[in-house]
Scaffold this motif. Structure first.
Motif, short mmCIF file in Angstrom:
data_model
loop_
_atom_site.label_atom_id
_atom_site.label_comp_id
_atom_site.label_asym_id
_atom_site.label_seq_id
_atom_site.Cartn_x
_atom_site.Cartn_y
_atom_site.Cartn_z
N LEU B 161 76.12 42.92 -3.57
CA LEU B 161 75.46 42.97 -2.26
C LEU B 161 74.25 42.06 -2.22
CD1 LEU B 161 75.69 46.80 -1.52
CD2 LEU B 161 76.90 44.97 -0.32
N LYS B 162 73.51 42.02 -3.33
CA LYS B 162 72.33 41.16 -3.36
C LYS B 162 72.73 39.69 -3.20
CE LYS B 162 69.22 44.03 -6.11
NZ LYS B 162 68.52 44.18 -7.40
N TYR B 260 67.83 44.85 12.83
CA TYR B 260 67.97 46.14 12.14
C TYR B 260 68.96 46.02 10.99
CZ TYR B 260 65.94 47.02 16.65
OH TYR B 260 65.15 46.94 17.75
N ILE B 261 70.00 45.22 11.21
CA ILE B 261 70.98 45.03 10.15
C ILE B 261 70.30 44.42 8.92
CG2 ILE B 261 72.99 43.63 9.46
CD1 ILE B 261 74.07 43.99 12.31
N MET B 262 69.48 43.39 9.16
CA MET B 262 68.86 42.73 8.01
C MET B 262 67.80 43.62 7.37
SD MET B 262 70.70 40.19 7.72
CE MET B 262 70.01 39.31 6.32
N ILE B 263 67.03 44.33 8.17
CA ILE B 263 66.01 45.21 7.61
C ILE B 263 66.68 46.29 6.76
CG2 ILE B 263 64.33 47.00 8.23
CD1 ILE B 263 63.49 45.18 10.58
N CYS B 264 67.85 46.74 7.21
CA CYS B 264 68.55 47.79 6.49
C CYS B 264 69.28 47.26 5.26
CB CYS B 264 69.46 48.48 7.50
SG CYS B 264 71.01 48.99 6.90
N PHE B 265 69.93 46.11 5.38
CA PHE B 265 70.66 45.56 4.24
C PHE B 265 69.73 45.17 3.09
CE2 PHE B 265 74.87 43.99 6.39
CZ PHE B 265 75.14 45.30 6.74
N THR B 266 68.55 44.67 3.44
CA THR B 266 67.65 44.20 2.38
C THR B 266 67.03 45.35 1.58
OG1 THR B 266 66.02 43.92 4.13
CG2 THR B 266 66.99 41.91 3.25
N THR B 267 67.25 46.58 1.99
CA THR B 267 66.73 47.70 1.18
C THR B 267 67.36 47.70 -0.20
OG1 THR B 267 68.44 49.19 2.01
CG2 THR B 267 66.31 49.24 3.15
N ILE B 268 68.48 47.01 -0.36
CA ILE B 268 69.15 46.97 -1.66
C ILE B 268 68.25 46.32 -2.72
CG2 ILE B 268 70.32 44.72 -1.41
CD1 ILE B 268 72.13 47.81 -2.67
N PHE B 269 67.26 45.54 -2.24
CA PHE B 269 66.35 44.86 -3.18
C PHE B 269 65.18 45.74 -3.60
CE2 PHE B 269 68.44 41.37 -0.96
CZ PHE B 269 68.81 40.57 -2.03
N ILE B 270 64.97 46.83 -2.89
CA ILE B 270 63.82 47.69 -3.21
C ILE B 270 64.07 48.39 -4.55
CG2 ILE B 270 62.59 49.78 -2.44
CD1 ILE B 270 63.03 48.86 0.42
N PRO B 271 63.04 48.50 -5.39
CA PRO B 271 63.24 49.09 -6.71
C PRO B 271 63.85 50.50 -6.66
CG PRO B 271 61.11 48.04 -6.61
CD PRO B 271 61.69 47.95 -5.24
N VAL B 272 64.58 50.78 -7.70
CA VAL B 272 65.40 51.99 -7.79
C VAL B 272 64.62 53.28 -7.52
CG1 VAL B 272 66.67 53.40 -9.45
CG2 VAL B 272 67.08 50.95 -9.32
N LYS B 273 63.39 53.34 -8.03
CA LYS B 273 62.71 54.64 -7.99
C LYS B 273 62.50 55.11 -6.54
CE LYS B 273 57.83 53.48 -8.09
NZ LYS B 273 56.51 53.63 -8.60
N TYR B 274 62.32 54.15 -5.64
CA TYR B 274 62.12 54.56 -4.24
C TYR B 274 63.40 55.14 -3.66
CZ TYR B 274 57.78 51.99 -4.64
OH TYR B 274 56.55 51.56 -5.05
#
Lengths: 361, 469
Positions: B161-162, B260-274
């Motif tokens: 996905l990244k 919204y699609i991009m803001i939501c899809f890019t959450t895949i990059f946020i570190p795991v702990k969150y």
């Protein structure tokens, strides 16, 4: 880390590759220009006098009609016929300004929808009609064209025009046009002029956008309705003489010419700073690309020149002089492309009468 | 070489938390469901699919038909919504994901007029999601069949996905690296002043330098955002920029779901702990309502060698597929180099390439039909067959012009009862405010050409028409 620097280098290289050594930064949509002055000129020199002249000719038309009704004669019929032509021509001088008060009052529908449905008009003559319900009956100048001119001899015309049901219909249509013209002028006096002059910029709904959309749409509609359909260019190459504008009075070509002249006036202006071209020229002074300001002027001349080659009535020319009619159609088509594609692109406004129905990207 | 090998090995061997994928599934599914409902309620089905009589097709997908029956049309969009909800819930996940991918793709392929890059992205992501084990935690499926439950997955499934999202940004950025965008600030010079009525920011949009600022910011953002997002320290800055950038595009343009699609899809990059915190928060909330959902401790075999739970597609099998998929994704946006001339002009290789909002194009296309049998020659009234928007889109897309030419040839062949009709077009196109030029050879009989991947020789290069007229 290594990967990231590599990526950055790659990207910087790509940016450099995208550059070349042409002229520096240049915003081709922005120019230091007095839009308000232009709009004020257009109102003062074109819109206001246009509607005033429309109201004057309509009022005279009404007087002539009353006089004619009081004592019908061939002399008074002539006067009536010529004031009809004057009114139609005066309408052609303002039809292009279909925004603001004219839009609000739906002026086009009360003045000029053609071709009319003759059998429906006759049916309404017999059955009666509701003058306030605009969608239910044919109205405006095309109906009066039919009433005044549908019979051949003056005697028959007088006889037709003096029937009580025709008189009633005639008066309703004429009175409605007078009241709409009066209201439009009032609309300009009571606030719209200020709104029009002060709405600067290039956004949708601003005055520049209204004017360019009006010019483009008007010219495109005229090409289709006044020529494309009557000549057969848009109807399988089969001419429809009865679909010319003002078919019965045979002033179609004069009206077509007047429409082109009105469009040209809006573009050229009556004097410097009085037309859209002035703005285009100012924009193009900063633009190194190919220019369009004069090309549009030339295309107007080409159209007018092509009109001169054709003889009235247009309803006869569409089958009798197809070569010249086709040449005129080509000239008008070229100008449609200029007005619908080049002019909005150069002035950075969008054609709003063709809007997106959903999302874009 | 060494780096690459290690990375590829890591993709299949390294275990990572499933949490980002679960969050992705929930967000993407919910957003798609919302998008579907929005579409159903907007009246667009009527406007885009019931009212028109003619529809443009993508090359190779001419067989996609618009259902005649409004019931089927609305039903199709209903399937989109339901399957998207299924994806979000992780309910019969594989079936939901397949149903969503098929129904959504079909809907998008019905009329190429409405092609949107961000819906193409949705199609690609929906396709990938069919193969991702996104339902193996915090899902209805995992609830009813705990044996599929897992806390970790091979890194591959997250990185796929990244890569997909990174490719979109990179090529969107690359498309902006051109003379018009950077040095004429086109088309933003057209679009920004049109938004001067925006509260607060409107004043900014009026400034002659504003389009330059936004153009450069946009290009740099697209090209570099992926570096920030993948950086352990700077990801917060990156994600904040994602939000700012896409909300800004929301303010400026009529682009619907894209921000919204991009803001939501890019959450895949946020570190795991969150993601993990979010999921345990979600479990706690849900446990109030359903005693079946027990808060689970995330097992920490993260970073250790990946071991299979039950019935898992082997990552060794998925890896070649991933490499193939990503390679196609990289080649597709570059295919325009095989066509001489500017892709901005001839649009050969323009679609499926993330050239998002880089052009302001408009044109006029007047078609002429000639019947050698009767000697008739007439112009086609486009509006008789096309909506205003279809006509506008067709005017600058050569493959649309060709499709329409074939359509009118067939139509008038029947009307006139004549074979061998000749169809030509007078088509002028303006790009980024330039004077218009002929797009297509006005003497060419378009009915004699078929669409293909080959160079279309009936497309003129801008300005070459002088010799033709």
């Amino acid at each position: 880390m290594k990967n990231q620097s590599l990526y950055s280098c790659l990207v910087v290289l790509l940016i450099l590759a995208g550059c070349d050594s042409k002229k520096g930064l240049n915003n081709q949509c922005s120019v230091d220009y007095d839009q308000k002055g232009l709009f004020e000129n257009i109102i003062k020199q074109q819109i206001q006098p246009g509607y005033e002249s429309l109201l004057t000719t309509l009022t005279k038309f009404k007087t002539d009609y009353s006089t004619f009704q009081a004592s019908p004669s061939t002399g008074l019929l002539d006067a009536l016929e010529s004031s009809f032509t004057d009114s139609y021509m005066a309408w052609k001088g303002v039809e292009i300004f279909g925004f603001g008060p004219a839009e609000k009052l739906d002026a086009q529908s009360y003045f000029n929808f053609f071709p009319i449905n003759i059998s429906l008009v006759e049916q309404q003559l017999d059955a009666g009609f509701d003058p306030d319900n605009s969608s239910l009956f044919d109205k405006g100048l095309p109906v009066l064209d039919y009433f005044i001119f549908n019979k051949a001899s003056p005697e028959d015309r007088i006889q037709y025009l003096t029937q009580p049901k025709v008189t009633e219909y005639f008066n309703q249509v004429l009175d409605k046009m007078i009241s709409v013209a009066t209201e439009i002028l009032a609309g300009y006096r009571n606030g719209y002029t200020d709104e029009f002059i002060s709405s600067t910029g290039t956004a949708a709904g601003t005055t520049l956008s209204l004017l360019i959309n009006a010019l483009s749409q008007y010219f495109e509609n005229n090409r289709r309705n006044q020529l494309g359909i009557p000549s057969g260019a848009l109807t399988l190459d089969i001419p429809n003489p009865d679909k010319t504008e003002a078919y019965y009075s045979s002033i179609s070509l004069a009206l077509l010419k007047k429409g082109v002249e009105t469009s040209r006036l809006l573009y050229e202006g009556k004097m410097k700073g009085g037309g859209i071209k002035d703005y285009v020229t100012a924009l193009e002074a900063n633009n190194s690309g190919e220019q369009i300001a004069n090309e549009i002027s030339n295309a107007f001349n080409t159209v007018l020149f092509a009109i001169e080659k054709i003889d009235e009535p247009l309803s006869r020319a569409v089958s009798g002089d197809r070569e010249h009619v086709a040449a005129l159609y080509r000239a008008m088509s070229d100008q449609v492309i200029h007005l619908k594609t080049d002019l909005p692109a150069r002035t950075c406004i969008s054609i709003t009468y063709v809007d997106n129905p959903s999302d874009t990207d | 070489m060494h780096i690459r090998k290690t990375y590829l090995r890591k993709l299949t061997m390294e275990s990572v938390s499933i949490a980002p994928l679960v969050v992705f599934r929930i967000l993407a599914g919910s957003l798609m469901a919302f998008g579907g409902i929005r579409f159903l309620l907007s009246g667009w089905i009527q406007k885009l699919y019931i009212e028109p009589d003619f529809f443009f097709k993508f090359y190779g997908f001419e067989w996609v038909r618009v259902p005649e029956s409004p019931w089927v049309l609305y039903g199709l969009h209903f399937v989109i919504v339901i399957s998207a909800i299924g994806v979000a819930l992780g309910w019969k996940y594989r079936i939901s994901a397949i149903a969503f991918f098929l129904s959504f793709s079909y809907a998008e392929f019905m009329d190429a007029t409405n092609y949107l890059n961000h819906y193409y992205l949705v199609i690609l992501v929906a396709f990938l999601m069919i193969f991702l084990p996104a339902n193996r935690n915090f899902s209805m499926d995992a609830l009813s069949n705990p044996s599929i439950q897992t806390d970790t997955i091979p890194r591959l499934y997250i990185d796929l996905l990244k890569w997909q999202i990174g490719i979109v940004y990179f090529f969107a950025g690359l498309a902006k690296v051109n003379w018009d965008w950077l040095f004429h600030a086109m088309p933003l010079s057209v679009w920004l002043p049109a938004r001067v009525d925006t509260p607060v920011l409107g004043v900014l949009f009026e400034q002659p330098w504003a389009p330059f600022l936004f153009s450069w910011f946009g290009a740099i953002y697209d090209l570099f955002i992926i570096l920030l997002l993948t950086n352990r320290k700077l990801w917060k800055v990156g994600y904040l920029l994602v939000i700012i950038f896409h909300l800004m595009t929301r303010v400026l343009f009529n682009i619907g779901m894209f921000p919204y699609i991009m803001i939501c899809f890019t959450t895949i990059f946020i570190p795991v702990k969150y993601h993990e915190e979010l999921i345990s928060w979600g479990r706690k909330r849900l446990s109030n309502y359903n005693h079946l959902i027990q808060p689970r401790r995330i097992k920490s075999n993260v970073g250790k060698r990946w071991t299979f739970p039950t019935s898992f597609a082997s990552p060794q099998w998925v890896l070649p597929f991933m490499i193939l998929f990503i390679s196609i994704q990289i080649i597709t946006p570059l295919r325009h180099v095989f066509y001489p001339g500017s892709v901005h002009w001839n649009e050969e290789g323009y679609r499926w390439s993330w050239r998002v909002m880089v052009l302001e194009k408009s044109g006029t296309a007047l078609f002429t039909v000639e019947d050698p049998l009767s000697g008739r020659k007439f112009e086609v009234e486009n509006s008789q067959f096309l909506t205003a928007y279809q006509e506008k889109q067709m005017a600058f897309q050569p493959d649309f012009i060709l499709q329409f030419a074939h359509f009118i040839k067939d139509y008038y062949a029947e009307v006139l009862d004549s074979e061998n009709l000749k169809v030509s077009v007078m088509s002028k196109v303006s790009v980024n405010g330039r004077k218009s030029h002929l797009l297509i050879d006005p003497h060419a009989d378009l009915s004699g050409y078929q669409n293909s991947w080959a160079k279309k020789h009936w497309i003129l290069s801008p300005g070459s028409e002088k010799s033709l007229l």
